[in-house]
Design a protein around this motif. Sequence first.
Motif, mmCIF file in Angstrom:
data_model
loop_
_atom_site.group_PDB
_atom_site.id
_atom_site.type_symbol
_atom_site.label_atom_id
_atom_site.label_comp_id
_atom_site.label_asym_id
_atom_site.label_seq_id
_atom_site.Cartn_x
_atom_site.Cartn_y
_atom_site.Cartn_z
ATOM 1 N N ARG A 269 0.829 -1.205 0.000
ATOM 2 C CA ARG A 269 0.000 0.000 0.000
ATOM 3 C C ARG A 269 0.868 1.262 0.000
ATOM 4 N N HIS A 270 1.918 1.235 0.804
ATOM 5 C CA HIS A 270 2.818 2.389 0.871
ATOM 6 C C HIS A 270 3.518 2.621 -0.471
ATOM 7 N N LYS A 272 2.552 1.780 -3.464
ATOM 8 C CA LYS A 272 1.604 2.266 -4.472
ATOM 9 C C LYS A 272 1.246 3.729 -4.246
ATOM 10 N N GLU A 273 1.125 4.112 -2.991
ATOM 11 C CA GLU A 273 0.831 5.514 -2.701
ATOM 12 C C GLU A 273 1.990 6.408 -3.130
ATOM 13 N N GLU A 274 3.201 5.955 -2.875
ATOM 14 C CA GLU A 274 4.379 6.731 -3.279
ATOM 15 C C GLU A 274 4.546 6.746 -4.799
ATOM 16 N N ALA A 280 1.698 2.594 -9.930
ATOM 17 C CA ALA A 280 1.013 1.599 -9.099
ATOM 18 C C ALA A 280 0.530 0.450 -9.971
#
Length: 355
Positions: A269-270, A272-274, A280
């Motif tokens: 999740r981290h 993909k957010e970055e 992503a």
Amino acid sequence: MALTTAQSAAYTKLRQTSSSGQAVALSDSALRALVSIAARDLGLDSAVDVPTVGVPGLYDPSFSLDFTLDGEDPRVLYERVTHANPEAETFIACAAAIHKARLKYQRVLASQPLASMDQVAPRGLLQYGQMDAHPLAALLVWRKWLYDLDNRAAQDTGYLFEPVIAGAIGGVPYSATKSPVRRASGKGGRQVDCLKGQHAYEIKLRITIAASGQGRWGEELQFPSEAQAAGLVPVLVVLDPTPNPKLSELIRAFEASGGAAYIGEEAWRHLKEEAGPEMAVFLEKYIREPLDDIYLALDEGDPLPTLSLTDRIRSIDITVGQSTVTIERDDVGESIEPVDLIPDDGGDFLPGMDR
């Protein structure tokens, strides 16, 4: 619509290879395919004029050393796609890194020599008498070949994995010689898997419970404090959530140095957010989904399928269960076996050697 200076440099890098003798320069056909793959995955193929017929998937077996795809100058296609979505530049760069690594490994499979008896015969003493000499000798050769191939796979995956994820999230990997993070001992720098802004990432597929040497583990634990001393925030990313004491110890070290740790689903999740929405897609399709597919392929506790290897002189067949892959062999060189050093405790079993 011409490429900027930075984009032109990025396009040039797509063709570049490493200094390895097995490294592969990308052909125009491969570049056309990679641009088209990015356009397709980013939903640009209907808006941008790029090839659609005959374009393979990134992991398609047909996307090999001899793959061909006719069409326009790939630089022109690259201009169109990066103009339509600038994030395609990073997408193509990361996809190209994976493809070049896969092509290089094809060459490794084709050229990795089978060991000579001079290299492996002494190892047979450990099993001599358990089978006849001829099958034992053959086993030693096959075992060494598979070991060498696995060693190369581990090495090349290490060179590929962290830089691709670093690029996907908009960061940059740093080697020890160029790193802003210095060793606490004062002797040189520390490799940083990814530096993004003020965050220094340590990216790992998994943490095993087995120690690979106390010195090396000690260095793992020192990284977060060294990053903090450099004015950076240490960040640990471990994709496999399997708990073990070493993972817990490493998490504590990062948190004690003002850093953060992301494990398993939280790590994905981290990342993909970055990465943002475009990259992503890349992380999910070309890193996570293949890894999950492999991780879940074997049921724990079930017997492994049968394995057979057949040497046909100019090719080798590897059959696992009902599936067979044929490796065409060419440019096979001579294997140079390094001389193993005697470990410090190598003679401890001898009388009088306990001092």
